[in-house]
Scaffold this motif. Structure first.
Motif, short mmCIF file in Angstrom:
data_model
loop_
_atom_site.label_atom_id
_atom_site.label_comp_id
_atom_site.label_asym_id
_atom_site.label_seq_id
_atom_site.Cartn_x
_atom_site.Cartn_y
_atom_site.Cartn_z
N THR A 291 29.77 4.46 5.63
CA THR A 291 30.25 3.74 6.68
C THR A 291 31.90 4.35 6.88
O THR A 291 32.11 4.77 6.38
N LYS B 44 35.91 -8.97 16.34
CA LYS B 44 34.57 -8.34 16.03
C LYS B 44 33.90 -7.25 16.60
O LYS B 44 34.06 -7.04 18.14
N ASP C 123 21.19 1.86 12.57
CA ASP C 123 22.24 1.35 11.90
C ASP C 123 23.00 0.09 12.43
O ASP C 123 23.53 0.57 14.05
N ILE D 147 26.54 -1.72 12.99
CA ILE D 147 27.17 -1.63 12.23
C ILE D 147 28.47 -2.96 12.72
O ILE D 147 28.20 -3.00 14.01
N LYS D 148 28.12 -3.99 12.17
CA LYS D 148 29.36 -4.82 12.25
C LYS D 148 31.23 -5.10 12.02
O LYS D 148 30.96 -4.57 10.50
N ASP E 82 36.56 -5.07 8.32
CA ASP E 82 36.16 -4.62 7.48
C ASP E 82 34.79 -4.55 8.01
O ASP E 82 34.24 -4.94 8.91
N TYR F 214 30.56 -3.45 8.00
CA TYR F 214 29.53 -3.49 7.74
C TYR F 214 27.99 -2.66 7.84
O TYR F 214 28.39 -3.11 8.70
N GLY F 215 26.93 -2.84 7.87
CA GLY F 215 25.49 -2.27 7.64
C GLY F 215 24.90 -2.48 6.95
O GLY F 215 24.58 -2.09 5.91
N LYS G 26 24.93 0.85 4.29
CA LYS G 26 26.09 0.23 3.05
C LYS G 26 25.08 -0.84 2.23
O LYS G 26 25.44 -0.73 0.73
N ARG G 27 25.10 -1.38 3.30
CA ARG G 27 23.50 -2.59 1.98
C ARG G 27 22.76 -1.88 1.10
O ARG G 27 22.26 -1.95 -0.73
#
Length: 235
Positions: free
Chosen positions: A57, A155, A172, A174-175, A201, A203-204, A207-208
């Motif tokens: 990530t 964000k 993906d 990505i956030k 931080d 996430y995506g 990563k999950r």
């Protein structure tokens, strides 16, 4: 009339039975070893393979400044400038498209800016700036002598594609969430506030997938260890 059973015949039959029993035990042991090997190796290899296919990530940091244009009894008008710094830790290029930067006050969206797509080569640092011009937000508490306070969150939502094979997910969303716990006071004699660098931080789905496969790997090893112990004791 039937022939009488001699001791020699009985001994030969006993030896034959003993050999068959040994062969049977060898087959059972071989099957046990084979099944054990498959159980121990297959799932960890698959989960590790899926993890290996996922890119790392990207890392995001932000530094920002807020310029106050006007402060009234119940609202503030301001400009917010953000500098994003992102590191691509992978060897290959990541391509970003459909990028949107959001500015929020708690759960309330204050402004949204679309960012042009760009490519980010592997093992490099890239910076880009985003300006949120002339937005307004409500003053929630202006009773303090220090002025009103607000919690700003930046964000970044971006559709990303990696230059390698990323099964099972090719692209993906990505956030990156930045500054979500920053509290800002607005004294009347200050017009520009500068904030230092803060890590976001990120996430995506990539990563999950890594987190989920790692959890499956640990739980599976635990279950297989118990099953193999029971089978070994029962032999």
């Amino acid at each position: 009339m039937s022939q009488p059973t001699t001791p020699t015949t009985t001994t030969a039959a006993t030896k034959l039975y003993s050999k068959k029993a040994k062969v049977y035990d060898c087959i059972v042991f071989f099957l046990f070893i084979t099944v054990s090997f498959i159980l121990i190796v297959s799932v960890p290899v698959i989960t590790r393979g899926v993890i290996f296919l996922q890119p790392e990530t990207p890392q995001f940091n932000v530094s920002s400044s807020l310029t106050i244009l006007n402060v009234s009894s119940n609202a503030i008008a301001a400009n917010f400038n953000v500098t994003f710094s992102t590191i691509n830790p992978n060897r290959k290029t990541m391509s970003y498209e459909k990028i949107v930067a959001l500015l929020l006050d708690g759960n309330e969206s204050l402004s949204a800016i679309t960012i042009p797509p760009f490519h980010h080569p592997g093992k490099t640092l890239k910076t880009f700036q985003v300006a949120f011009p002339s937005f307004f937000f409500q003053v929630k508490d202006n009773s303090s002598s220090r002025g009103a306070a607000v919690s700003l969150t930046t964000k970044l939502h971006a559709k990303a594609k990696y230059g390698g094979w990323t099964w099972p997910v090719e692209k993906d969303l990505i956030k990156a969430t930045c500054d979500e716990d920053v509290k800002v006071d607005f004294p009347s004699n200050v017009t520009t506030l500068v904030f230092g660098s803060n890590e976001c931080d990120v996430y995506g789905l990539w990563k999950r997938i890594v987190i989920k496969c790692s959890r499956i790997f640990r739980n599976y090893i635990y279950v297989v260890s118990i099953v193999l112990f029971i089978l070994f004791v029962s032999l």
